[in-house]
Write a protein that holds these residues in place. Structure first.
Motif, PDB file in Angstrom:
ATOM      1  N   GLY A  35       0.815  -1.215   0.000  1.00 22.47           N
ATOM      2  CA  GLY A  35       0.000   0.000   0.000  1.00 22.47           C
ATOM      3  C   GLY A  35       0.840   1.253   0.000  1.00 22.47           C
ATOM      4  N   GLY A  36       0.309   2.323   0.583  1.00 22.33           N
ATOM      5  CA  GLY A  36       1.039   3.582   0.567  1.00 22.33           C
ATOM      6  C   GLY A  36       0.246   4.698   1.214  1.00 22.33           C
ATOM      7  N   VAL A  37       0.764   5.911   1.053  1.00 23.88           N
ATOM      8  CA  VAL A  37       0.112   7.094   1.600  1.00 23.88           C
ATOM      9  C   VAL A  37       0.029   8.164   0.511  1.00 23.88           C
ATOM     10  N   VAL A  38      -1.138   8.764   0.369  1.00 27.84           N
ATOM     11  CA  VAL A  38      -1.319   9.902  -0.533  1.00 27.84           C
ATOM     12  C   VAL A  38      -1.000  11.136   0.299  1.00 27.84           C
ATOM     13  N   HIS A  39       0.174  11.685   0.072  1.00 28.44           N
ATOM     14  CA  HIS A  39       0.658  12.720   0.984  1.00 28.44           C
ATOM     15  C   HIS A  39       0.134  14.102   0.584  1.00 28.44           C
ATOM     16  N   SER A  40       0.182  15.025   1.529  1.00 30.64           N
ATOM     17  CA  SER A  40      -0.205  16.423   1.314  1.00 30.64           C
ATOM     18  C   SER A  40      -1.571  16.521   0.640  1.00 30.64           C
ATOM     19  N   PHE A  41      -2.539  15.803   1.178  1.00 32.77           N
ATOM     20  CA  PHE A  41      -3.845  15.703   0.529  1.00 32.77           C
ATOM     21  C   PHE A  41      -4.604  17.024   0.634  1.00 32.77           C
ATOM     22  N   THR A  42      -5.112  17.493  -0.504  1.00 27.73           N
ATOM     23  CA  THR A  42      -5.911  18.724  -0.543  1.00 27.73           C
ATOM     24  C   THR A  42      -7.202  18.526  -1.330  1.00 27.73           C
ATOM     25  N   GLY A  43      -7.554  17.277  -1.596  1.00 24.58           N
ATOM     26  CA  GLY A  43      -8.720  16.994  -2.420  1.00 24.58           C
ATOM     27  C   GLY A  43     -10.035  17.068  -1.665  1.00 24.58           C
ATOM     28  N   SER A  44     -11.085  16.707  -2.361  1.00 30.22           N
ATOM     29  CA  SER A  44     -12.436  16.758  -1.810  1.00 30.22           C
ATOM     30  C   SER A  44     -12.722  15.524  -0.959  1.00 30.22           C
ATOM     31  N   TRP A  45     -13.838  15.561  -0.233  1.00 30.64           N
ATOM     32  CA  TRP A  45     -14.258  14.410   0.554  1.00 30.64           C
ATOM     33  C   TRP A  45     -14.586  13.238  -0.361  1.00 30.64           C
ATOM     34  N   GLU A  46     -15.154  13.505  -1.516  1.00 35.28           N
ATOM     35  CA  GLU A  46     -15.462  12.434  -2.466  1.00 35.28           C
ATOM     36  C   GLU A  46     -14.180  11.746  -2.925  1.00 35.28           C
ATOM     37  N   GLU A  47     -13.132  12.537  -3.187  1.00 33.13           N
ATOM     38  CA  GLU A  47     -11.855  11.949  -3.592  1.00 33.13           C
ATOM     39  C   GLU A  47     -11.233  11.161  -2.439  1.00 33.13           C
ATOM     40  N   ALA A  48     -11.312  11.691  -1.237  1.00 31.67           N
ATOM     41  CA  ALA A  48     -10.783  10.964  -0.076  1.00 31.67           C
ATOM     42  C   ALA A  48     -11.489   9.624   0.079  1.00 31.67           C
ATOM     43  N   GLN A  49     -12.794   9.600  -0.097  1.00 36.16           N
ATOM     44  CA  GLN A  49     -13.550   8.348   0.012  1.00 36.16           C
ATOM     45  C   GLN A  49     -13.108   7.343  -1.039  1.00 36.16           C
TER      46      GLN A  49
END
Length: 311
Positions: A179-193
């Motif tokens: 797996g991994g980590v999507v760093h410095s996330f600035t996206g929408s809640w829909e994208e996070a989901q």
């Protein structure tokens, strides 16, 4: 009232994304020397603030060499190896040779290389590298992750559909690497989901993730078991104009101009790893949960992904 188990717990942090090879930590800004190199002081402030490990972000071959040299000086420093989406043009002159150089650096430094990245897609800055080239060499780097069974340190800006399509097409490789980590996330809640629904991915939060009220609402909804902390220093500090700033309680002395540098103060506008405590405070305020509890969870999340065989 806070649960008793958290009352006297010393906070521990791991910064999963610190650009310690940036010239700002050598006192150079925009090609001009403003003060003496002070990375040793920056690191001492970090250790004093409770960081027990820092993962240096490397986004090209030059960064990798500098990061490895730095990481060898301290058992608490580690690095990623990979090519940032805006730097993927570096592959073009000889793709296989460039790929093999990345591969050889991973192979030669198993104690210090913890992840493949920073890799991914950035459609906000296509002036530096075309989307087509970004997609091609993002996918190429997934093979490195699978081969060495190293997790992914991922970058995604305004490219969620293509980003997830590439990961889905390579689901076996993502599973193989853990797996991994999507760093410095600035996206929408829909994208996070969508990212969390993929499985095996965490979300990295820093000051840029906490800028707007929309950002704050996304972080409020993120499950704690999916969050990691980072600074992305020397960028992405929490500024007074950020929606999350009201939750910060830890203040660091700073000077407004880099030319007025002192050994005891931070420089306004240059983020440091020690400011990870402010990221935690902001999240705790947003979620209205004890920072001691959250620090423990986020620290363990990071150990689970990056240090599963070391702790």
């Amino acid at each position: 009232m806070r649960p008793a188990r958290y009352l006297k717990m010393a906070l521990k942090y791991i910064d999963i994304g610190a650009n310690l090879t940036d010239s700002m930590f050598q006192g150079c800004y925009g090609g001009s020397q403003k003060h003496q190199p002070d990375l040793d002081l920056v690191l001492q402030r970090a250790w004093n603030q409770g960081l027990d490990r820092i993962i240096i972000t490397a986004g090209c071959l030059k960064d990798v060499d500098e990061a490895l040299t730095l990481a060898e000086k301290d058992d608490r420093l580690f690095t990623t190896v990979g090519t940032h989406p805006t730097r993927c043009d570096e592959f073009l002159s000889d793709p296989e040779a460039y790929y093999n150089q990345l591969r050889s650096k991973i192979q030669a430094n198993p104690r210090k290389v913890l992840a493949i990245g920073e890799c991914g897609l950035d459609y906000d800055r296509v002036q530096f590298c075309s989307p087509e080239t970004q997609r091609l060499y993002f996918e190429k780097q997934l093979s490195l992750a699978a081969e060495f069974r190293l997790p992914l340190f991922l970058h995604m800006r305004n490219a969620c559909e293509d980003f997830l399509a590439i990961l889905e097409r390579n689901r076996d490789k993502v599973k193989e690497c853990g797996g991994g980590v999507v760093h410095s996330f600035t996206g929408s809640w829909e994208e996070a989901q969508q990212i969390l629904a993929f499985g095996g991915l965490y979300i990295g939060i820093n000051g840029c993730s906490l800028k707007t009220e929309e950002n704050v609402e996304v972080v409020r909804q993120l499950p704690n078991e999916s969050i990691m902390l980072e600074t992305d220093c020397p960028w992405c500090g929490i500024r007074p104009t950020h929606a999350s700033h009201k939750h910060i309680t830890t203040k660091f002395p700073n000077v407004k101009k880099k030319e007025k540098w002192t050994a005891e103060t931070l420089i306004d506008g240059r983020c440091e790893p020690c400011q990870i405590s402010q990221v935690l405070e902001a999240i705790a305020g947003i979620k209205q949960e004890p920072k001691e509890k959250l620090a423990e969870i986020y620290h363990q999340n990071t150990l689970d992904l990056f240090f599963p065989k070391r702790d």
